[in-house]
Design a protein around this motif. Structure first.
Motif, PDB file in Angstrom:
ATOM      1  N   CYS A  45      -5.562  -8.436 -15.815  1.00 49.42           N
ATOM      2  CA  CYS A  45      -5.695  -7.345 -14.807  1.00 49.42           C
ATOM      3  C   CYS A  45      -4.934  -7.711 -13.644  1.00 49.42           C
ATOM      4  O   CYS A  45      -5.051  -8.678 -13.174  1.00 49.42           O
ATOM      5  CB  CYS A  45      -7.413  -7.162 -14.291  1.00 49.42           C
ATOM      6  SG  CYS A  45      -7.359  -5.681 -13.041  1.00 49.42           S
ATOM      7  N   THR A  46      -3.809  -6.698 -13.586  1.00 51.95           N
ATOM      8  CA  THR A  46      -2.667  -7.106 -12.290  1.00 51.95           C
ATOM      9  C   THR A  46      -2.900  -6.462 -11.135  1.00 51.95           C
ATOM     10  O   THR A  46      -3.105  -5.277 -11.039  1.00 51.95           O
ATOM     11  CB  THR A  46      -1.474  -6.415 -12.971  1.00 51.95           C
ATOM     12  OG1 THR A  46      -1.159  -7.239 -14.329  1.00 51.95           O
ATOM     13  CG2 THR A  46      -0.142  -6.818 -12.185  1.00 51.95           C
ATOM     14  N   LEU A  47      -2.626  -7.125 -10.061  1.00 51.40           N
ATOM     15  CA  LEU A  47      -2.451  -6.865  -8.685  1.00 51.40           C
ATOM     16  C   LEU A  47      -1.418  -6.072  -8.580  1.00 51.40           C
ATOM     17  O   LEU A  47      -0.195  -6.781  -8.276  1.00 51.40           O
ATOM     18  CB  LEU A  47      -2.749  -7.875  -7.742  1.00 51.40           C
ATOM     19  CG  LEU A  47      -2.671  -7.294  -6.268  1.00 51.40           C
ATOM     20  CD1 LEU A  47      -3.295  -6.453  -5.938  1.00 51.40           C
ATOM     21  CD2 LEU A  47      -2.396  -8.554  -5.569  1.00 51.40           C
ATOM     22  N   SER A  48      -0.907  -4.833  -8.560  1.00 51.58           N
ATOM     23  CA  SER A  48       0.139  -4.062  -9.214  1.00 51.58           C
ATOM     24  C   SER A  48       0.925  -3.876  -7.488  1.00 51.58           C
ATOM     25  O   SER A  48       2.176  -4.066  -7.602  1.00 51.58           O
ATOM     26  CB  SER A  48      -0.105  -2.756  -9.408  1.00 51.58           C
ATOM     27  OG  SER A  48      -0.630  -2.717 -10.624  1.00 51.58           O
ATOM     28  N   SER A  49       0.258  -3.896  -6.431  1.00 51.29           N
ATOM     29  CA  SER A  49       0.812  -3.744  -5.427  1.00 51.29           C
ATOM     30  C   SER A  49      -0.239  -3.683  -3.941  1.00 51.29           C
ATOM     31  O   SER A  49      -1.545  -3.677  -4.431  1.00 51.29           O
ATOM     32  CB  SER A  49       1.700  -2.326  -4.994  1.00 51.29           C
ATOM     33  OG  SER A  49       0.573  -1.282  -5.156  1.00 51.29           O
ATOM     34  N   ILE A  50       0.461  -3.896  -2.751  1.00 47.52           N
ATOM     35  CA  ILE A  50      -0.462  -3.693  -1.504  1.00 47.52           C
ATOM     36  C   ILE A  50       0.231  -2.837  -0.969  1.00 47.52           C
ATOM     37  O   ILE A  50       1.322  -2.822  -0.298  1.00 47.52           O
ATOM     38  CB  ILE A  50      -0.427  -5.256  -0.858  1.00 47.52           C
ATOM     39  CG1 ILE A  50      -1.279  -6.305  -1.887  1.00 47.52           C
ATOM     40  CG2 ILE A  50      -1.210  -4.994   0.497  1.00 47.52           C
ATOM     41  CD1 ILE A  50      -1.211  -7.434  -1.066  1.00 47.52           C
ATOM     42  N   ARG A  51      -0.428  -1.640  -0.504  1.00 44.48           N
ATOM     43  CA  ARG A  51       0.088  -0.481   0.550  1.00 44.48           C
ATOM     44  C   ARG A  51      -0.378  -0.378   1.675  1.00 44.48           C
ATOM     45  O   ARG A  51      -1.118  -1.010   2.194  1.00 44.48           O
ATOM     46  CB  ARG A  51      -0.132   0.764  -0.380  1.00 44.48           C
ATOM     47  CG  ARG A  51       0.333   1.122  -1.713  1.00 44.48           C
ATOM     48  CD  ARG A  51       0.103   2.168  -2.319  1.00 44.48           C
ATOM     49  NE  ARG A  51      -1.232   2.221  -2.904  1.00 44.48           N
ATOM     50  CZ  ARG A  51      -2.077   2.990  -2.469  1.00 44.48           C
ATOM     51  NH1 ARG A  51      -2.045   3.947  -1.490  1.00 44.48           N
ATOM     52  NH2 ARG A  51      -3.319   3.059  -3.127  1.00 44.48           N
ATOM     53  N   GLY A  52       0.640   0.230   2.518  1.00 45.28           N
ATOM     54  CA  GLY A  52       0.312   0.187   4.020  1.00 45.28           C
ATOM     55  C   GLY A  52      -0.407   1.317   4.269  1.00 45.28           C
ATOM     56  O   GLY A  52      -1.183   2.173   3.425  1.00 45.28           O
ATOM     57  N   ASN A  53      -0.557   1.913   5.639  1.00 42.21           N
ATOM     58  CA  ASN A  53      -1.237   3.084   6.246  1.00 42.21           C
ATOM     59  C   ASN A  53      -2.763   2.826   6.068  1.00 42.21           C
ATOM     60  O   ASN A  53      -3.598   3.625   6.710  1.00 42.21           O
ATOM     61  CB  ASN A  53      -0.926   4.326   5.689  1.00 42.21           C
ATOM     62  CG  ASN A  53      -1.700   4.791   4.313  1.00 42.21           C
ATOM     63  OD1 ASN A  53      -1.865   4.122   3.566  1.00 42.21           O
ATOM     64  ND2 ASN A  53      -2.084   5.854   4.085  1.00 42.21           N
ATOM     65  N   CYS A  54      -3.005   1.871   5.556  1.00 37.75           N
ATOM     66  CA  CYS A  54      -4.344   1.103   5.280  1.00 37.75           C
ATOM     67  C   CYS A  54      -4.108  -0.212   4.781  1.00 37.75           C
ATOM     68  O   CYS A  54      -3.064  -0.587   4.827  1.00 37.75           O
ATOM     69  CB  CYS A  54      -5.443   1.976   4.657  1.00 37.75           C
ATOM     70  SG  CYS A  54      -4.956   2.188   3.021  1.00 37.75           S
ATOM     71  N   TYR A  55      -4.996  -0.679   4.195  1.00 41.26           N
ATOM     72  CA  TYR A  55      -4.593  -2.200   3.332  1.00 41.26           C
ATOM     73  C   TYR A  55      -5.337  -1.786   2.042  1.00 41.26           C
ATOM     74  O   TYR A  55      -6.299  -1.896   1.787  1.00 41.26           O
ATOM     75  CB  TYR A  55      -5.506  -3.227   3.859  1.00 41.26           C
ATOM     76  CG  TYR A  55      -5.008  -4.469   3.387  1.00 41.26           C
ATOM     77  CD1 TYR A  55      -3.613  -4.981   4.006  1.00 41.26           C
ATOM     78  CD2 TYR A  55      -5.779  -5.290   2.594  1.00 41.26           C
ATOM     79  CE1 TYR A  55      -3.102  -6.165   3.238  1.00 41.26           C
ATOM     80  CE2 TYR A  55      -5.201  -6.428   2.192  1.00 41.26           C
ATOM     81  CZ  TYR A  55      -4.109  -6.950   2.520  1.00 41.26           C
ATOM     82  OH  TYR A  55      -3.624  -7.966   1.821  1.00 41.26           O
ATOM     83  N   ALA A  56      -4.482  -1.468   1.155  1.00 35.17           N
ATOM     84  CA  ALA A  56      -4.953  -0.889  -0.236  1.00 35.17           C
ATOM     85  C   ALA A  56      -4.332  -1.832  -1.345  1.00 35.17           C
ATOM     86  O   ALA A  56      -3.190  -2.177  -1.471  1.00 35.17           O
ATOM     87  CB  ALA A  56      -4.187   0.524  -0.505  1.00 35.17           C
ATOM     88  N   LEU A  57      -5.274  -2.369  -2.081  1.00 38.62           N
ATOM     89  CA  LEU A  57      -5.028  -2.997  -3.322  1.00 38.62           C
ATOM     90  C   LEU A  57      -4.915  -2.470  -4.789  1.00 38.62           C
ATOM     91  O   LEU A  57      -5.865  -1.977  -4.727  1.00 38.62           O
ATOM     92  CB  LEU A  57      -6.128  -4.380  -3.129  1.00 38.62           C
ATOM     93  CG  LEU A  57      -6.212  -5.170  -2.002  1.00 38.62           C
ATOM     94  CD1 LEU A  57      -7.416  -6.094  -2.427  1.00 38.62           C
ATOM     95  CD2 LEU A  57      -5.138  -5.714  -1.782  1.00 38.62           C
ATOM     96  N   ASP A  58      -3.841  -2.141  -5.392  1.00 38.16           N
ATOM     97  CA  ASP A  58      -3.557  -1.519  -6.587  1.00 38.16           C
ATOM     98  C   ASP A  58      -3.740  -2.242  -7.470  1.00 38.16           C
ATOM     99  O   ASP A  58      -3.195  -3.437  -7.611  1.00 38.16           O
ATOM    100  CB  ASP A  58      -2.570  -0.613  -6.668  1.00 38.16           C
ATOM    101  CG  ASP A  58      -2.381   0.388  -5.245  1.00 38.16           C
ATOM    102  OD1 ASP A  58      -3.401   0.933  -5.023  1.00 38.16           O
ATOM    103  OD2 ASP A  58      -1.464   0.810  -4.922  1.00 38.16           O
ATOM    104  N   PHE A  59      -4.675  -1.943  -8.585  1.00 34.65           N
ATOM    105  CA  PHE A  59      -4.740  -2.787  -9.863  1.00 34.65           C
ATOM    106  C   PHE A  59      -4.494  -2.082 -11.046  1.00 34.65           C
ATOM    107  O   PHE A  59      -4.492  -0.628 -11.202  1.00 34.65           O
ATOM    108  CB  PHE A  59      -6.312  -3.260 -10.059  1.00 34.65           C
ATOM    109  CG  PHE A  59      -6.748  -4.074  -8.852  1.00 34.65           C
ATOM    110  CD1 PHE A  59      -6.610  -5.509  -8.517  1.00 34.65           C
ATOM    111  CD2 PHE A  59      -7.514  -3.276  -7.777  1.00 34.65           C
ATOM    112  CE1 PHE A  59      -7.115  -6.018  -7.521  1.00 34.65           C
ATOM    113  CE2 PHE A  59      -8.033  -3.890  -6.459  1.00 34.65           C
ATOM    114  CZ  PHE A  59      -7.711  -5.288  -6.613  1.00 34.65           C
TER     115      PHE A  59
END
Length: 249
Positions: A45-59
């Motif tokens: 299961c991969t941590l694909s990205s960390i996004r801004g405008n909040c703190y979003a962890l995408d898997f």
């Protein structure tokens, strides 16, 4: 490929990709989350990205079970108390609670659809026990404590069989009724809500129903009740047997 995400935010929207959650906490989130959604195959299961405008962890994952368990995990944390979580789920929820205590909340998404909003861990508020009163009838078959000076004393009433706590005052009052008088004893019992088991009984009050001599009660109970007299030669031996201690040699 299946995708899901966690968005951590507060009411001031103070987090972003550059100013987010400390990596020590993030590492605990990732580790405990993976253990909670793993189906035993240790699929990637991969941590694909960390996004801004909040703190979003995408898997992202190719394992559909991980996606389904991600959904059910966050719905359970949102809707159920921690008592309903298994060991891995509870460890994950405990890490999330660190974030909640700092004033943040978490939205969980699957394929872009929000599946849960989390801002606290639910604790089961159901009491573990309740108290019940009842009256028992019988003759005291055991009375005393672990030592002569023990502050914790008890009696056992023939026909009830469980220890009933008594204080020093009741201990003195009940001694004259030991193995002689039939008593009506009102007791207060702690009862487990989950199992219905009774424990921690204590006396509220008592009254004498009928009076017999010690020998009359022994005769009524049968020869087996004489077993406690074995090895008793003196009055001190009898008292020691009754009140639960023996003198040191």
């Amino acid at each position: 490929m299946y995708k899901f995400s966690l968005k951590i935010d507060d009411h001031n929207h103070s987090l972003n990709a550059e100013d987010g959650i400390s990596i020590d906490t993030v590492s605990e989130i990732l580790k405990t989350l993976y253990n909670a959604i793993d189906d035993g195959t240790k699929a990637k299961c991969t941590l694909s990205s960390i996004r801004g405008n909040c703190y979003a962890l995408d898997f992202s994952t190719q394992n559909i079970t991980q996606k389904e368990k991600f959904i059910s995990l966050h719905k359970k944390i949102e809707e159920l108390s921690i008592d309903e979580l298994n060991t891995h789920e509870l460890k994950y929820a405990t890490v999330l609670n660190i974030i909640f205590k700092k004033g943040f909340y978490i939205n969980a998404y699957s394929e872009g659809e929000r599946i849960a909003k989390l801002n606290k861990i639910l604790v089961d508020s159901t009491p573990e026990f309740y108290y019940r009163q009842r009256t028992i009838y019988g003759v005291i078959s055991e009375q005393g404590g672990k030592s002569v000076n023990s502050d914790v004393k008890h009696i056992i009433v023939d026909g009830y069989g469980k220890k009933i706590k008594i204080n020093n005052e009741l201990d003195l009052q009940l001694k004259k009724h030991y193995r002689t008088d039939k008593l009506a004893i009102k007791i207060r019992i702690k009862v487990s809500i989950k199992t219905g088991a009774e424990f921690s009984a204590e006396i509220i009050n008592f009254r004498v129903i009928s009076k017999n001599t010690l020998l009359e009660n022994l005769y009524a109970e049968g020869s087996e009740e004489y077993n406690f007299l074995k090895g008793i030669d003196t009055m001190d031996d009898l008292l020691n047997s009754i009140y639960g201690y023996r003198k040191e040699n």
